[in-house]
Design a protein around this motif. Sequence first.
Motif, mmCIF file in Angstrom:
data_model
loop_
_atom_site.group_PDB
_atom_site.id
_atom_site.type_symbol
_atom_site.label_atom_id
_atom_site.label_comp_id
_atom_site.label_asym_id
_atom_site.label_seq_id
_atom_site.Cartn_x
_atom_site.Cartn_y
_atom_site.Cartn_z
ATOM 1 N N MET A 146 -4.862 -19.457 4.305
ATOM 2 C CA MET A 146 -4.523 -20.831 3.031
ATOM 3 C C MET A 146 -3.614 -20.579 2.271
ATOM 4 O O MET A 146 -2.970 -21.897 1.877
ATOM 5 C CB MET A 146 -6.108 -20.641 1.996
ATOM 6 N N LEU A 147 -3.401 -20.123 1.363
ATOM 7 C CA LEU A 147 -2.315 -19.622 0.101
ATOM 8 C C LEU A 147 -1.071 -20.346 1.107
ATOM 9 O O LEU A 147 -0.329 -20.880 -0.011
ATOM 10 C CB LEU A 147 -1.990 -18.101 0.261
ATOM 11 N N LEU A 148 -0.627 -19.256 1.936
ATOM 12 C CA LEU A 148 0.876 -19.908 2.415
ATOM 13 C C LEU A 148 0.716 -20.985 3.554
ATOM 14 O O LEU A 148 1.136 -22.406 3.604
ATOM 15 C CB LEU A 148 0.969 -18.206 3.688
ATOM 16 N N ASN A 149 -0.436 -21.347 4.205
ATOM 17 C CA ASN A 149 -0.637 -22.248 5.254
ATOM 18 C C ASN A 149 -1.094 -23.856 4.441
ATOM 19 O O ASN A 149 -0.708 -24.884 4.990
ATOM 20 C CB ASN A 149 -1.856 -22.214 5.934
ATOM 21 N N THR A 150 -1.170 -23.882 3.131
ATOM 22 C CA THR A 150 -1.104 -24.828 2.340
ATOM 23 C C THR A 150 0.033 -25.187 1.278
ATOM 24 O O THR A 150 0.367 -25.938 0.684
ATOM 25 C CB THR A 150 -2.423 -25.089 1.988
ATOM 26 N N ALA A 151 1.184 -24.485 1.441
ATOM 27 C CA ALA A 151 2.177 -24.677 0.185
ATOM 28 C C ALA A 151 3.026 -25.210 0.972
ATOM 29 O O ALA A 151 2.947 -25.939 2.532
ATOM 30 C CB ALA A 151 2.652 -22.898 0.062
ATOM 31 N N THR A 152 3.719 -26.139 -0.023
ATOM 32 C CA THR A 152 4.705 -27.460 0.640
ATOM 33 C C THR A 152 5.621 -26.791 -0.731
ATOM 34 O O THR A 152 6.722 -28.001 -0.486
ATOM 35 C CB THR A 152 3.932 -28.513 0.047
ATOM 36 N N ILE A 153 5.840 -25.836 -0.309
ATOM 37 C CA ILE A 153 7.686 -24.897 -0.923
ATOM 38 C C ILE A 153 7.869 -23.949 -0.426
ATOM 39 O O ILE A 153 6.812 -23.298 0.015
ATOM 40 C CB ILE A 153 7.237 -24.415 -2.543
ATOM 41 N N PRO A 154 8.586 -23.349 -0.574
ATOM 42 C CA PRO A 154 8.829 -21.806 0.377
ATOM 43 C C PRO A 154 8.530 -21.539 0.492
ATOM 44 O O PRO A 154 8.735 -20.778 -1.458
ATOM 45 C CB PRO A 154 10.538 -21.924 0.148
ATOM 46 N N SER A 155 7.878 -20.435 1.050
ATOM 47 C CA SER A 155 6.556 -19.340 0.605
ATOM 48 C C SER A 155 6.516 -18.611 1.595
ATOM 49 O O SER A 155 6.568 -18.580 2.952
ATOM 50 C CB SER A 155 5.517 -20.520 0.393
ATOM 51 N N ALA A 156 6.335 -17.166 1.510
ATOM 52 C CA ALA A 156 6.101 -16.639 2.391
ATOM 53 C C ALA A 156 5.200 -15.477 1.763
ATOM 54 O O ALA A 156 5.052 -15.230 0.883
ATOM 55 C CB ALA A 156 7.438 -15.411 2.795
ATOM 56 N N ARG A 157 4.557 -14.077 2.044
ATOM 57 C CA ARG A 157 4.034 -13.381 1.836
ATOM 58 C C ARG A 157 4.662 -11.546 2.488
ATOM 59 O O ARG A 157 4.865 -11.756 3.615
ATOM 60 C CB ARG A 157 2.769 -13.002 3.248
ATOM 61 N N LEU A 158 4.784 -10.574 1.518
ATOM 62 C CA LEU A 158 5.877 -9.790 1.824
ATOM 63 C C LEU A 158 4.379 -8.790 2.071
ATOM 64 O O LEU A 158 4.249 -8.659 1.362
ATOM 65 C CB LEU A 158 6.665 -9.665 0.728
ATOM 66 N N TYR A 159 4.540 -8.382 3.131
ATOM 67 C CA TYR A 159 4.095 -6.713 3.313
ATOM 68 C C TYR A 159 4.431 -5.661 3.496
ATOM 69 O O TYR A 159 5.245 -5.088 4.105
ATOM 70 C CB TYR A 159 3.332 -7.374 4.221
ATOM 71 N N ILE A 160 4.201 -4.392 2.236
ATOM 72 C CA ILE A 160 5.064 -2.922 1.620
ATOM 73 C C ILE A 160 4.665 -2.270 2.348
ATOM 74 O O ILE A 160 2.921 -1.831 1.225
ATOM 75 C CB ILE A 160 5.646 -3.335 0.668
ATOM 76 N N GLU A 161 4.881 -1.080 2.871
ATOM 77 C CA GLU A 161 3.638 0.277 2.999
ATOM 78 C C GLU A 161 4.717 1.455 2.385
ATOM 79 O O GLU A 161 6.294 1.285 3.157
ATOM 80 C CB GLU A 161 3.635 0.638 4.923
ATOM 81 N N TYR A 162 4.549 1.890 0.940
ATOM 82 C CA TYR A 162 5.953 2.911 0.678
ATOM 83 C C TYR A 162 5.281 4.041 0.832
ATOM 84 O O TYR A 162 4.252 4.562 0.913
ATOM 85 C CB TYR A 162 6.433 2.525 -0.224
ATOM 86 N N THR A 164 0.383 -1.151 0.068
ATOM 87 C CA THR A 164 0.154 0.070 -0.621
ATOM 88 C C THR A 164 0.990 1.432 0.135
ATOM 89 O O THR A 164 1.920 0.601 0.773
ATOM 90 C CB THR A 164 -1.143 -0.119 1.238
ATOM 91 N N LYS A 165 0.233 2.354 -0.641
ATOM 92 C CA LYS A 165 1.296 3.961 -0.259
ATOM 93 C C LYS A 165 0.320 4.745 0.470
ATOM 94 O O LYS A 165 -0.833 4.934 -0.145
ATOM 95 C CB LYS A 165 0.983 4.476 -2.020
#
Length: 333
Positions: free
Chosen positions: A291-307, A236-237
Amino acid sequence: MNNEQMKRVAIKAGIFGAISLVVMLQRAATKHILITDAAGTHIDRATTVDSYNILIDRNVQKGQSGKLIIPLSRTVSSDDIVLEDRYIDHELRIYIDSREEGFYLDNAVVTDIDILRSAVCVAENDSGSVCLDFVLDGLYASSISLTESSTIEVEFNKPSDIYDGVVVVDPCASDIYGMGGAIEIARELKDISAKDEENNLKIYFTDLSGDTVTQQRAAEFVNEAQADLLVALNATKKDDTNGANVSAYYNSQFFLRSLNNAEFADMLERSTAEKLGAVAEGIYEAKEDDMLLNTATIPSARLYIEYESNGDEKKAAEGLYEAILKAEAAVNK
């Protein structure tokens, strides 16, 4: 200059001309012109109902097996062709300003591939502009070029067959985490990765137009792509001027020895924050409803950016790309 000297000059000129002609013919036979990729923009398809099934000729010539050969009218150049590869919909759209109405009523595409579910030509106007809409039976990496013989050649491959690494980025539109500049950062990331000729890495985006993609569909797409890494991107800006900040979330239930999720989240957060000159606020376990992260079976992360400013989208994308390259090296070592 006497006659003998003139004769020698003429012979040399003839030999040079012949060699030049051969070189030009070889170049003409192999030259391919890249077609504009509009995957980073939203194209408003015409609402016309003037559409028809594209003719398909199964009689392929030598060297054309396994390809989709699309004929073009002689007036079409690369500037008249725009590609919209809708990977998540298994759909390839090719917009052509042919300036020849009804061209594809009489001219068939040539192919022996069996992955086409449908092939439709949609008239965009009355002057020959059309959209060729090909729906495939799954996810494929398409290699598309314009040849000197006035055809578009398309080759389809499974992503893992031609790329050293595959990454899925989901510019999320979830109200839980916020959206804002995620699409803008994703488009910058796409441009950066496209210009990188050293790394044979493919980044697929669930969407680049701002349309909503459910977490369920994004998860399915990750599996289809046989991805090595998953990045859910939220940005988000800010309205204030208190500086940019970055945080990341990770799946705490699934681990790989080569790269665990916490390490991946840390890479993304640190690299992006450094490029932005932002505050790295830390990494946290994924929320229960992610759900997307918690069911992933590969290295995964959610990046949150405020700029803060418009130029920050590119900086964030640069940091994100550097982290992805580092993570890919760890996964594939």
